[in-house]
Design a protein around this motif. Structure first.
Motif, mmCIF file in Angstrom:
data_model
loop_
_atom_site.group_PDB
_atom_site.id
_atom_site.type_symbol
_atom_site.label_atom_id
_atom_site.label_comp_id
_atom_site.label_asym_id
_atom_site.label_seq_id
_atom_site.Cartn_x
_atom_site.Cartn_y
_atom_site.Cartn_z
ATOM 1 N N ILE A 1 47.015 11.210 89.542
ATOM 2 C CA ILE A 1 46.560 9.938 88.973
ATOM 3 C C ILE A 1 45.505 10.212 87.908
ATOM 4 O O ILE A 1 44.584 11.003 88.117
ATOM 5 C CB ILE A 1 45.935 9.024 90.054
ATOM 6 C CG1 ILE A 1 47.004 8.555 91.059
ATOM 7 C CG2 ILE A 1 45.251 7.802 89.412
ATOM 8 C CD1 ILE A 1 46.423 7.740 92.219
ATOM 9 N N SER A 2 45.652 9.547 86.753
ATOM 10 C CA SER A 2 44.516 9.401 85.836
ATOM 11 C C SER A 2 44.357 7.912 85.594
ATOM 12 O O SER A 2 45.339 7.161 85.603
ATOM 13 C CB SER A 2 44.724 10.176 84.531
ATOM 14 O OG SER A 2 45.754 9.629 83.748
ATOM 15 N N HIS A 3 43.110 7.482 85.399
ATOM 16 C CA HIS A 3 42.826 6.047 85.478
ATOM 17 C C HIS A 3 41.599 5.709 84.627
ATOM 18 O O HIS A 3 40.605 6.438 84.639
ATOM 19 C CB HIS A 3 42.555 5.684 86.942
ATOM 20 C CG HIS A 3 42.654 4.237 87.263
ATOM 21 N ND1 HIS A 3 41.793 3.288 86.744
ATOM 22 C CD2 HIS A 3 43.518 3.562 88.067
ATOM 23 C CE1 HIS A 3 42.128 2.090 87.221
ATOM 24 N NE2 HIS A 3 43.167 2.236 88.013
ATOM 25 N N ALA A 4 41.650 4.597 83.903
ATOM 26 C CA ALA A 4 40.518 4.153 83.089
ATOM 27 C C ALA A 4 39.371 3.674 83.977
ATOM 28 O O ALA A 4 39.590 3.131 85.058
ATOM 29 C CB ALA A 4 40.953 3.019 82.169
ATOM 30 N N THR A 5 38.148 3.900 83.496
ATOM 31 C CA THR A 5 36.963 3.447 84.226
ATOM 32 C C THR A 5 35.886 3.007 83.242
ATOM 33 O O THR A 5 35.788 3.545 82.130
ATOM 34 C CB THR A 5 36.399 4.550 85.135
ATOM 35 O OG1 THR A 5 35.332 4.014 85.923
ATOM 36 C CG2 THR A 5 35.872 5.730 84.338
ATOM 37 N N ALA A 6 35.102 2.024 83.661
ATOM 38 C CA ALA A 6 33.917 1.621 82.896
ATOM 39 C C ALA A 6 32.661 2.144 83.586
ATOM 40 O O ALA A 6 31.548 1.875 83.135
ATOM 41 C CB ALA A 6 33.863 0.101 82.775
ATOM 42 N N GLU A 7 32.842 2.877 84.658
ATOM 43 C CA GLU A 7 31.730 3.443 85.414
ATOM 44 C C GLU A 7 30.957 4.437 84.545
ATOM 45 O O GLU A 7 31.549 5.220 83.822
ATOM 46 C CB GLU A 7 32.290 4.155 86.646
ATOM 47 C CG GLU A 7 31.267 4.658 87.638
ATOM 48 C CD GLU A 7 31.957 5.341 88.815
ATOM 49 O OE1 GLU A 7 31.840 4.838 89.935
ATOM 50 O OE2 GLU A 7 32.639 6.365 88.592
ATOM 51 N N GLY A 8 29.639 4.374 84.615
ATOM 52 C CA GLY A 8 28.839 5.312 83.849
ATOM 53 C C GLY A 8 28.106 4.668 82.695
ATOM 54 O O GLY A 8 27.462 5.351 81.894
ATOM 55 N N GLY A 9 28.225 3.346 82.559
ATOM 56 C CA GLY A 9 27.434 2.649 81.554
ATOM 57 C C GLY A 9 27.981 2.713 80.147
ATOM 58 O O GLY A 9 27.240 2.496 79.184
ATOM 59 N N HIS A 10 29.278 2.976 79.975
ATOM 60 C CA HIS A 10 29.869 3.014 78.638
ATOM 61 C C HIS A 10 30.203 1.585 78.219
ATOM 62 O O HIS A 10 31.188 1.003 78.685
ATOM 63 C CB HIS A 10 31.122 3.889 78.649
ATOM 64 C CG HIS A 10 31.565 4.304 77.279
ATOM 65 N ND1 HIS A 10 31.798 3.414 76.275
ATOM 66 C CD2 HIS A 10 31.799 5.543 76.759
ATOM 67 C CE1 HIS A 10 32.174 4.066 75.186
ATOM 68 N NE2 HIS A 10 32.173 5.356 75.449
ATOM 69 N N LEU A 11 29.403 0.989 77.334
ATOM 70 C CA LEU A 11 29.597 -0.407 76.944
ATOM 71 C C LEU A 11 30.946 -0.627 76.263
ATOM 72 O O LEU A 11 31.570 -1.668 76.425
ATOM 73 C CB LEU A 11 28.458 -0.851 76.011
ATOM 74 C CG LEU A 11 27.054 -0.859 76.634
ATOM 75 C CD1 LEU A 11 26.028 -1.287 75.589
ATOM 76 C CD2 LEU A 11 27.010 -1.780 77.839
ATOM 77 N N ALA B 1 33.726 0.749 76.967
ATOM 78 C CA ALA B 1 34.787 0.650 77.976
ATOM 79 C C ALA B 1 34.876 -0.775 78.516
ATOM 80 O O ALA B 1 35.969 -1.319 78.705
ATOM 81 C CB ALA B 1 34.539 1.644 79.094
ATOM 82 N N ASP B 2 33.725 -1.382 78.776
ATOM 83 C CA ASP B 2 33.723 -2.778 79.244
ATOM 84 C C ASP B 2 34.342 -3.701 78.209
ATOM 85 O O ASP B 2 35.127 -4.594 78.537
ATOM 86 C CB ASP B 2 32.293 -3.230 79.544
ATOM 87 C CG ASP B 2 31.794 -2.740 80.893
ATOM 88 O OD1 ASP B 2 32.607 -2.695 81.837
ATOM 89 O OD2 ASP B 2 30.607 -2.392 80.994
#
Length: 267
Positions: free
Chosen positions: A189-199, A201-202
Motif C-alpha cells: 500500500i502507498s497512500h496520501a497523507t496530510a499528517e506532518g503539517g504540510h498545508l 496536502a490539506d
C-alpha cells in the motif's frame, strides 16, 4: 475539442480522471485539457506533486524487486492506471522472467492503453474492473486462469486507497482480497497523507473533494494506514513516508513532511 483516436467513445473528455491526472503528473501524454486544468490546481498548492508521483513509482520499483527476491512470482496490481515507464511486469520480468502480472483498472483509457502495450507480452493480462468490487475481480475467469491462487500473490494497492471513502470500508475491502490469497502472499500500500503539517496536502485534499473533481480523496494518518493492513505481518520499517521504505540512497530530514505513506505486509 477533437477526440483523439486513442480515446474510447464512452470517455467524458470534459471531466477529469484520476488515472489521466496522474499520467499528467508523470509527464505522460494521455490526458485531456480537463485533466491538465485539474492537475494544475493541485500543483498550485502542492508544487512537488510531480516529484511525489515519481517517488511513488520509485517505491513501486523497489518493492517489486524486493518481492521477487522473496520468491513472489505473481502480482495483482489494483488500480494500475495508465501505462508508463517501469511498469510492474517490466520490473518483475527483469528479476523473474516467468513472473505473471494482472493489471486491474476501471478507467477506459488505462485499460485500452494497457491492452495495447501488453498485446504481445507473455504472462501479463489486463482486466477492466473496479477494485471496490472484489468479487468481480477475484471471481473473474481471467483472474482465475491467469493467477494461481494456491501460490503466493502480491496484491498491489499503490496510490489508490485514498480514493476509497470510509463508508466503503477500505479495511474490509483489503481483507477480502487478502483472505483469497495463499499464505506467503503480500500486500503493498502507498497512500496520501496530510499528517506532518504540510498545508499544501490539506489544500490538495480540499480540491479533490470539490464538485467536478475526478474522485473524492480521503488522506489518512500513519495509524489509519497501518490499520488497513489488519493482522498481517508488517515488514520493516513498517508504515513510513514513501521515500523511507527501504531507500536505495540517503534521504534527508525534510522527508518527514512528505505527503505520502507506504507499507508492505505478509500474510
Amino acid at each position: 475539442m477533437d477526440r483523439p483516436a486513442w480515446a474510447p467513445d464512452e470517455v467524458d473528455m470534459n471531466r477529469p480522471s484520476v488515472a489521466r491526472v496522474y499520467d499528467y503528473y508523470l509527464g505522460g501524454s494521455h490526458n485531456f485539457e480537463a485533466d491538465r486544468r485539474f492537475a494544475e490546481q493541485i500543483l498550485g498548492v502542492l508544487p512537488e506533486m510531480a516529484s511525489v508521483a515519481q517517488a511513488n513509482r520509485a517505491f513501486l520499483r523497489r518493492v517489486v524487486r524486493h518481492l521477487c527476491a522473496q520468491g513472489i512470482t505473481q502480482f495483482l496490481d489494483l488500480g494500475s492506471g495508465i501505462p508508463t515507464a517501469g511498469n510492474v511486469h517490466e520490473i518483475a520480468a527483469a528479476e523473474i522472467p516467468d513472473a505473471r502480472v494482472l493489471y486491474v483498472d476501471n478507467d477506459p483509457i488505462a485499460v485500452v492503453h494497457s491492452r495495447a502495450l501488453l498485446d504481445e507480452v507473455d504472462r501479463t493480462e489486463v482486466l477492466a474492473a473496479d477494485l471496490t468490487e472484489p468479487s468481480r475481480v477475484l471471481d473473474n475467469p481471467l483472474t482465475r486462469t491467469h493467477l494461481d491462487f494456491s501460490r503466493p500473490i502480491a496484491v498491489l494497492m499503490v496510490s489508490v486507497l485514498h480514493f476509497v471513502p470510509d463508508e466503503a470500508r477500505p479495511a474490509d475491502l483489503v481483507r477480502t482480497y487478502l483472505e483469497a490469497m495463499a499464505p506467503g502472499s503480500h500486500l503493498v500500500i502507498s497512500h496520501a497523507t496530510a499528517e506532518g503539517g504540510h498545508l499544501g496536502a490539506d489544500e490538495a485534499q480540499s480540491i479533490y473533494n470539490r464538485d467536478r473533481s475526478p474522485n473524492a480523496m480521503r488522506m489518512r494518518s500513519t495509524e489509519e494506514v497501518a490499520e488497513l493492513f489488519g493482522d498481517l505481518q508488517l515488514l520493516e520499517p513498517g508504515v513510513v513516508r514513501i521515500p523511507l521504505w527501504r531507500p536505495e540512497s540517503p534521504v534527508g530530514p525534510e522527508v518527514q513532511r512528505y505527503p505520502g505513506l507506504a507499507g508492505v505486509a505478509r500474510r
